[in-house]
Design a protein around this motif. Structure first.
Motif, PDB file in Angstrom:
ATOM      1  N   GLU A 146       0.811  -1.225   0.000  1.00 22.42           N
ATOM      2  CA  GLU A 146       0.000   0.000   0.000  1.00 22.42           C
ATOM      3  C   GLU A 146       0.841   1.271   0.000  1.00 22.42           C
TER       4      GLU A 146
ATOM      5  N   ALA B  20       1.238   4.514  -5.303  1.00 24.00           N
ATOM      6  CA  ALA B  20       1.184   5.820  -5.962  1.00 24.00           C
ATOM      7  C   ALA B  20       1.764   5.682  -7.358  1.00 24.00           C
TER       8      ALA B  20
ATOM      9  N   GLY C  79       3.039   8.157  -9.078  1.00 24.53           N
ATOM     10  CA  GLY C  79       4.073   9.149  -9.347  1.00 24.53           C
ATOM     11  C   GLY C  79       4.714   9.589  -8.063  1.00 24.53           C
ATOM     12  N   GLY C  80       5.653  10.517  -8.194  1.00 24.91           N
ATOM     13  CA  GLY C  80       6.251  11.106  -7.014  1.00 24.91           C
ATOM     14  C   GLY C  80       7.346  10.271  -6.405  1.00 24.91           C
TER      15      GLY C  80
ATOM     16  N   GLY D 209      -4.005  -4.346   3.076  1.00 24.81           N
ATOM     17  CA  GLY D 209      -5.303  -3.789   2.717  1.00 24.81           C
ATOM     18  C   GLY D 209      -6.257  -4.713   1.987  1.00 24.81           C
TER      19      GLY D 209
ATOM     20  N   HIS E 287      -8.680  -1.845  -5.668  1.00 28.02           N
ATOM     21  CA  HIS E 287      -7.438  -2.029  -4.908  1.00 28.02           C
ATOM     22  C   HIS E 287      -6.643  -3.201  -5.497  1.00 28.02           C
TER      23      HIS E 287
ATOM     24  N   GLY F 261     -17.825  -1.272   3.131  1.00 26.95           N
ATOM     25  CA  GLY F 261     -17.024  -0.303   2.388  1.00 26.95           C
ATOM     26  C   GLY F 261     -16.283   0.706   3.255  1.00 26.95           C
ATOM     27  N   ARG F 262     -16.310   0.518   4.567  1.00 28.51           N
ATOM     28  CA  ARG F 262     -15.573   1.392   5.492  1.00 28.51           C
ATOM     29  C   ARG F 262     -14.367   0.631   6.027  1.00 28.51           C
ATOM     30  N   TYR F 263     -13.256   1.336   6.161  1.00 23.91           N
ATOM     31  CA  TYR F 263     -12.003   0.664   6.521  1.00 23.91           C
ATOM     32  C   TYR F 263     -11.533   1.073   7.916  1.00 23.91           C
TER      33      TYR F 263
ATOM     34  N   HIS G 176      -8.430   0.325   8.956  1.00 21.55           N
ATOM     35  CA  HIS G 176      -6.969   0.439   8.897  1.00 21.55           C
ATOM     36  C   HIS G 176      -6.315  -0.282  10.072  1.00 21.55           C
TER      37      HIS G 176
ATOM     38  N   ARG H 117      -4.582   5.711  15.509  1.00 19.23           N
ATOM     39  CA  ARG H 117      -3.961   5.574  14.188  1.00 19.23           C
ATOM     40  C   ARG H 117      -4.471   6.663  13.231  1.00 19.23           C
TER      41      ARG H 117
ATOM     42  N   PRO I   3     -16.334   7.997   7.478  1.00 22.68           N
ATOM     43  CA  PRO I   3     -15.364   6.965   7.887  1.00 22.68           C
ATOM     44  C   PRO I   3     -14.469   6.622   6.695  1.00 22.68           C
ATOM     45  N   PRO I   4     -13.271   6.121   6.950  1.00 25.77           N
ATOM     46  CA  PRO I   4     -12.349   5.840   5.837  1.00 25.77           C
ATOM     47  C   PRO I   4     -13.018   4.944   4.786  1.00 25.77           C
ATOM     48  N   ASP I   5     -12.953   5.362   3.534  1.00 27.42           N
ATOM     49  CA  ASP I   5     -13.588   4.574   2.470  1.00 27.42           C
ATOM     50  C   ASP I   5     -12.569   4.078   1.452  1.00 27.42           C
ATOM     51  N   SER I   6     -11.317   4.075   1.847  1.00 31.05           N
ATOM     52  CA  SER I   6     -10.260   3.572   0.965  1.00 31.05           C
ATOM     53  C   SER I   6      -9.310   2.716   1.799  1.00 31.05           C
ATOM     54  N   PRO I   7      -8.773   1.660   1.188  1.00 31.83           N
ATOM     55  CA  PRO I   7      -7.775   0.881   1.926  1.00 31.83           C
ATOM     56  C   PRO I   7      -6.442   1.611   2.080  1.00 31.83           C
ATOM     57  N   LEU I   8      -6.323   2.760   1.449  1.00 30.26           N
ATOM     58  CA  LEU I   8      -5.075   3.523   1.562  1.00 30.26           C
ATOM     59  C   LEU I   8      -5.232   4.596   2.638  1.00 30.26           C
ATOM     60  N   LEU I   9      -4.387   4.529   3.622  1.00 28.46           N
ATOM     61  CA  LEU I   9      -4.487   5.470   4.743  1.00 28.46           C
ATOM     62  C   LEU I   9      -4.252   6.908   4.286  1.00 28.46           C
ATOM     63  N   ARG I  10      -3.455   7.078   3.253  1.00 29.83           N
ATOM     64  CA  ARG I  10      -3.148   8.444   2.825  1.00 29.83           C
ATOM     65  C   ARG I  10      -4.377   9.144   2.217  1.00 29.83           C
ATOM     66  N   GLU I  11      -5.420   8.407   1.904  1.00 28.46           N
ATOM     67  CA  GLU I  11      -6.618   9.010   1.329  1.00 28.46           C
ATOM     68  C   GLU I  11      -7.674   9.342   2.391  1.00 28.46           C
TER      69      GLU I  11
ATOM     70  N   PHE J 288       1.755  15.336  -4.302  1.00 30.96           N
ATOM     71  CA  PHE J 288       2.903  14.504  -3.937  1.00 30.96           C
ATOM     72  C   PHE J 288       2.816  13.113  -4.567  1.00 30.96           C
ATOM     73  N   TYR J 289       1.602  12.565  -4.601  1.00 28.35           N
ATOM     74  CA  TYR J 289       1.461  11.166  -5.031  1.00 28.35           C
ATOM     75  C   TYR J 289       0.997  10.983  -6.472  1.00 28.35           C
ATOM     76  N   ALA J 290       0.482  12.044  -7.092  1.00 29.28           N
ATOM     77  CA  ALA J 290      -0.165  11.849  -8.397  1.00 29.28           C
ATOM     78  C   ALA J 290       0.842  11.465  -9.472  1.00 29.28           C
TER      79      ALA J 290
END
Lengths: 282, 311
Positions: free
Chosen positions: A41, A45, A47-48, A69, A82, A109-111, A113, B92, B125-133, B171-173
């Motif tokens: 995970e 990304a 890029g960057g 994830g 994902h 659909g809620r995570y 983490h 977290r 609530p978080p809706d992505s498995p990626l914490l950065r989102e 930063f990530y795009a």
């Protein structure tokens, strides 16, 4: 013997988790590390900096992907978006195998983490195994599941954790990432003999081992990965590899991360156990 | 009537009723109910001392739920065990926001920041498995719940959040191929903005706000920045995110590219809006933006772009 189809017969030795504080050093000077484990995970990304670091790491080192994830144990279906991103990373890195955790972590659909504990039932095992199979089919790479550290046993469980892990692995025909530190933590938190755990999993499915540090609190042990591996875990590791044979082994150090040399030195302690398996010289 | 206090707690998802829900793990449906119950328990706000409802006022409903779900340990009750996961969830995520929005933390101070993030996570609530989102909806939340900006002007806090989120996007795009030189001489060419370029129309100079400042502004303190409308671009060079102040005219032209107009159409539209703009200015801008790598001839697939959740 854990040079098997679940680790693509790759014969990897001792690896280290790739962490941000070490990027500059390991890219500047070639470290004598057999392989790095990349947290999937962290490298999705497109890029960057992470992408550039990834490309440079791939030029110099062998890597294996390890995810947090996919949540194979969540009741809901796999997150296809994902999974697609993971597949692109699998292709880019050429990882010989991929691992994620035997846990759940999302609902509707809620995570969370977090790596949340499973109820150990046959229905949960069948559902989890089906999702692992789907993922492996889609990713086209051997998949292993890692036993997690846990702080709660669910009332609904009808089998032990090692029975559940074995069921899932057999039903999914997948590998096992055996986290020896987690076995130790769970044995202390839930009160059982960790050797029984190690004796009763399908050894031929173990693709890889994790070791790491933990923190002992007043009421339980927390999986913190913020210090050296504890002596009881090293002993358990020695026991495990006497059962398993030489196995790709990875040191996790995720918090309060010391200089790279210290992490590498800690990882190399595994050598003394692996060396004991080598046939005696004539 | 405008609420005196932010009311995000009213958006708590209803907890499944223990009397009517019978979780088990013998079927996938049972597993789903069990996981919903567990998830609802660990995503409730923490009590004042980090416990579910607080030691002094134990949350009996949560304790009953814990007893239904979790076996007691040698030294811990089911509720103790559930609370480990409960605390981990909030710690977290709060830590993730602290890292992603350091300027906001510094502006609001720890207490108000924590309250805002808690209210946000209850709504989104978080809706992505990626914490950065995890902060992707924070600008939207602040538009919906302007009271959380108090005691600062709503637009100041919103601009700061948009700026900090845009930094993450940038930063990530990914980076799409740059236009070829010969393409740039074609007036019919359609230019698009790189996914790692974010345009912001701001009312406050939030780029001046120092996220590393030694202390946050205490409640009731003077507003730390005065309104100073500006247009800026956040962009990435190599591995570093920069921002650049833009003129209203150049900002307008860049936005026209984002709409998918051809180079000619975009310039004509800009000329209509700013008739006094000398033609050579367009050439200068295009040269500059090309050298900065801001333009591409490819359309970004927004569905797979991290930047799709825009600032």
């Amino acid at each position: 013997m854990p040079i098997n189809r679940f680790n693509a017969f790759s014969g990897y030795g001792i690896g280290i988790g790739l962490r941000v504080p070490h990027y500059d050093q390991i890219l500047r000077e070639k470290a004598m590390v057999d392989w790095f484990e990349l947290l999937s995970e962290n490298f999705l990304a497109e890029g960057g900096r992470q992408r550039r670091v990834l490309d440079r790491v791939l030029e110099q080192y062998r890597v294996v992907l390890h995810g947090v994830g996919l949540y194979f144990g969540s009741a809901e279906p796999l997150d296809r978006d994902h999974l697609r991103r993971i597949k692109a990373l699998v292709r880019r890195t050429g990882t010989p195998w991929l691992s994620d955790h035997l846990c759940w972590g999302s609902a509707d659909g809620r995570y969370s983490h977090d790596l949340l504990p499973m109820p150990f039932t046959m229905a949960a095992a069948r559902h989890t195994a089906a999702k692992i199979r789907q993922a492996a089919d889609f990713l086209e790479v051997p998949v292993s599941v890692e036993n997690i550290s846990s702080y709660a046993e669910l009332t609904f469980s009808t089998m032990t954790e090692w029975e559940f892990l074995s069921e899932v692995a057999e039903l999914a025909d997948c590998g096992i990432l055996l986290d020896v530190n987690n076995v130790y933590i769970v044995s202390q938190n839930h009160g059982f003999d960790p050797h029984v755990y190690l004796d009763n999993i399908p050894h031929e499915r173990v693709a890889q081992i994790h070791i790491g540090g933990h923190s002992r609190l007043a009421t339980h042990i927390l999986d913190t990965h913020d210090q050296p591996v504890a002596d009881p875990v090293w002993k358990l590791y020695g026991y495990a590899i006497r059962k398993l044979g030489p196995t790709p082994t990875l040191l996790e150090w995720d918090d309060r991360i010391p200089p790279f040399e210290e992490v590498h030195r800690e990882a190399r302690k595994a050598n003394r156990f692996l060396a004991s398996l080598a046939p005696a010289q004539p | 009537m405008k609420p005196e206090r932010p009311t995000a707690s009213s958006h708590l998802s209803p907890r499944p009723n223990l009397k009517t829900v019978h979780p088990n793990a013998d079927t996938v449906e049972g597993l789903r109910e069990l996981q919903r119950l567990f998830f609802s328990a660990i995503t409730r706000p923490l009590g004042p001392d980090g416990r579910a409802g607080g030691k002094s006022a134990p949350d009996l409903e949560t304790a009953a739920l814990a007893a239904r779900l979790i076996r007691p340990g040698a030294k811990q009750s089911p509720l103790d065990r559930l609370e480990i996961y409960h605390r981990q969830y909030w710690i977290r995520l709060q830590q993730a926001f602290f890292e992603d929005f350091p300027g906001l933390w510094n502006l609001l101070g720890p207490e108000r920041f924590r309250g805002l993030i808690e209210a946000y996570l209850l709504r989104y609530p978080p809706d992505s498995p990626l914490l950065r989102e995890v902060g992707s909806h924070l600008p939207r939340f602040l538009r919906e719940e302007p009271d959380w900006a108090a005691p600062f002007p709503h637009r100041l806090v919103l601009d700061l959040v948009r700026f900090e989120w845009a930094k993450i996007v940038t930063f990530y795009a990914r980076e799409l191929p740059l236009p070829r030189k010969e393409e740039m001489t074609t007036r019919e060419i359609r230019l698009f903005l790189q996914p790692h370029l974010v345009l912001l129309d701001l009312r406050y100079p939030v780029e001046r706000w120092d996220p590393e400042g030694s202390s946050s502004a205490p409640a009731g303190s003077p507003i730390p920045l005065s309104p100073e409308p500006r247009q800026i671009a956040l962009h990435r060079q190599g591995e570093t995110v920069y921002h650049k102040l833009l003129s209203r005219e150049s900002f307008f032209l860049l936005r026209s590219f984002r709409k998918g107009l051809s180079l000619l159409e975009a310039c004509e539209r800009t000329a209509e809006k700013f008739p006094d703009l000398p033609p050579e200015r367009y050439h200068e801008w295009l040269r500059e933006w090309s050298s900065l790598g801001w333009l591409t001839t490819r359309t970004a697939d927004r569905s797979r772009s991290f930047g799709s959740k825009t600032a």
